[in-house]
Design an enzyme around this catalytic site. Structure first.
Site, mmCIF file in Angstrom:
data_model
loop_
_atom_site.group_PDB
_atom_site.id
_atom_site.type_symbol
_atom_site.label_atom_id
_atom_site.label_comp_id
_atom_site.label_asym_id
_atom_site.label_seq_id
_atom_site.Cartn_x
_atom_site.Cartn_y
_atom_site.Cartn_z
ATOM 1 N N GLU A 130 0.862 -1.177 0.000
ATOM 2 C CA GLU A 130 0.000 0.000 0.000
ATOM 3 C C GLU A 130 0.903 1.234 0.000
ATOM 4 O OE1 GLU A 130 -2.853 0.225 3.221
ATOM 5 O OE2 GLU A 130 -2.706 2.405 3.290
ATOM 6 N N GLU A 135 -2.723 11.900 2.650
ATOM 7 C CA GLU A 135 -3.511 11.401 3.779
ATOM 8 C C GLU A 135 -3.339 12.343 4.967
ATOM 9 O OE1 GLU A 135 -4.545 7.191 5.998
ATOM 10 O OE2 GLU A 135 -2.520 7.491 5.216
#
Length: 368
Positions: A130, A135
């Site tokens: 990932e 974010e």
């Protein structure tokens, strides 16, 4: 002949140019994604809706730019599944490449936890990797970058402008941006460009404010050699090709959950008498639709470039092995949600943990 061989050895080897392989634009954007409608694996106070519901309730639009947002109208029961939002995952998958997102606005504000990321087969998480490109939570002003994969991959935490934290990628290796304007309200003033380059040797992330975008990014063959020092540099003792495989591109906006829930109080967001951070976050999200006017993505374009070499980079979804779980869970088929009224069976989130890395390991294994 010998002279030619010596000359060939001494001459520098030219790196293959990047070429455009996928362009996600307002004209085709939503046709290139699947909508996730299962429970949020990070325990967010959110109900992810399918494409038709999102269109009907104006959570998505694609005219001059691409809009993805959340319900900003209704009050919800704190015992229900949460505020409606969207999570999308690309139909195509990729191995290596240069991913460039031109963005005017990202979701931001108390209660929010948005991300732009890529991930491999989620039923096999974290083995296929990932990569978190954008974010953050709540009113953050600094972007965070993290990578997750199986054991045997670590990074040095050097060669970047960001401040490194954990270096072991099985725990979530990454860094926090070293300069303001990369996330949230400051970013949303003018927007900018994020770029992620994924090669067999490293994974790097750059952020460029609107007024400082390298000219090469707007060409048909962008050159990362002209990008300068990256914000994040995932490079070290890691076989990238073995740990990051067949990634989908993912956008989402969730609320509270296992990172934003515990972090709610520290962000200076409104607390409710007698409630802890997580419950205060949930009550705030449920009862204040007018507070989410900034909770949306506004995207100009997303382009994927790859180099001409002997290895395939873009993998059609039809060639990816079938997941072991149901298709609706693994690929986010448009199932289940047909309206925004909170009459769906409630999903009560579990108690939050303050460790984001531990959260992801546990939840992804259990949820996918």
């Amino acid at each position: 002949m010998l002279a030619n061989r010596i000359l060939g050895f001494l001459l520098p080897v030219a790196h293959a140019q990047y070429r455009l392989v996928d362009s996600y634009t307002p004209a085709n954007f939503f046709s290139k994604f699947k909508f996730w409608t299962s429970v949020d694996p990070t325990n967010g106070y959110v109900q992810y809706v399918n494409q038709s519901v999102a269109e009907e309730n104006k959570l998505i639009a694609a005219i001059d730019t691409i809009y993805m947002g959340v319900d900003m109208t209704n009050v919800y029961d704190v015992g229900g599944p949460g505020r409606p939002s969207v999570r999308i995952q690309s139909i195509d998958t990729y191995n290596r490449g240069l991913f460039i997102l031109d963005l005017n606005h990202m979701p931001w504000g108390c209660g929010t936890w948005p991300a732009w990321w890529t991930a491999g087969n989620l039923t096999n998480w974290p083995a296929d990797g990932e990569i978190d490109i954008i974010e953050g939570v709540h009113t953050n002003t600094l972007n965070t970058n993290q990578a997750y994969t199986s054991d045997g991959c670590s990074v040095a935490g050097t060669g970047q402008t960001g401040v490194a934290d954990d270096l072991n990628c099985s725990d979530g290796c990454g860094s926090t941006a070293g300069s303001y304007g990369s996330y949230g309200g400051d970013f949303n003033t003018d927007g900018g460009v994020y770029a992620m380059e994924w090669t067999s040797s490293f994974i790097r992330v750059w952020f460029f404010p609107r007024g400082r975008i390298p000219p090469t990014i707007t060409t048909a063959a962008p050159d990362p050699a002209e990008f300068g020092t990256p914000m994040a540099n995932f490079q070290g003792n890691c076989d990238i090709d073995a740990h990051f495989i067949n990634h989908q591109i993912i956008f989402d906006i969730t609320f509270c959950g296992d990172w934003a829930g515990p972090a709610y109080q520290d962000a200076g967001c409104p607390m409710y008498q007698g409630m802890d951070s997580w419950d205060s976050c949930k009550h705030f999200v449920a009862g204040n639709p007018d507070k989410f006017s900034d909770a949306f993505w506004d995207i100009n374009s997303l382009n994927v470039y790859q180099q001409d070499d002997p290895f395939p980079h873009a993998v059609p979804s039809s060639s990816v092995p079938a997941p072991t779980l149901s298709d609706s869970v693994a690929l986010g088929k448009n199932a289940g949600v047909t309206s925004l009224i909170p009459s769906i069976s409630p999903v009560i989130p579990t108690t939050a943990s303050t460790s984001k890395s531990a959260i992801r390991l546990a939840l992804f294994f259990c949820s996918y």
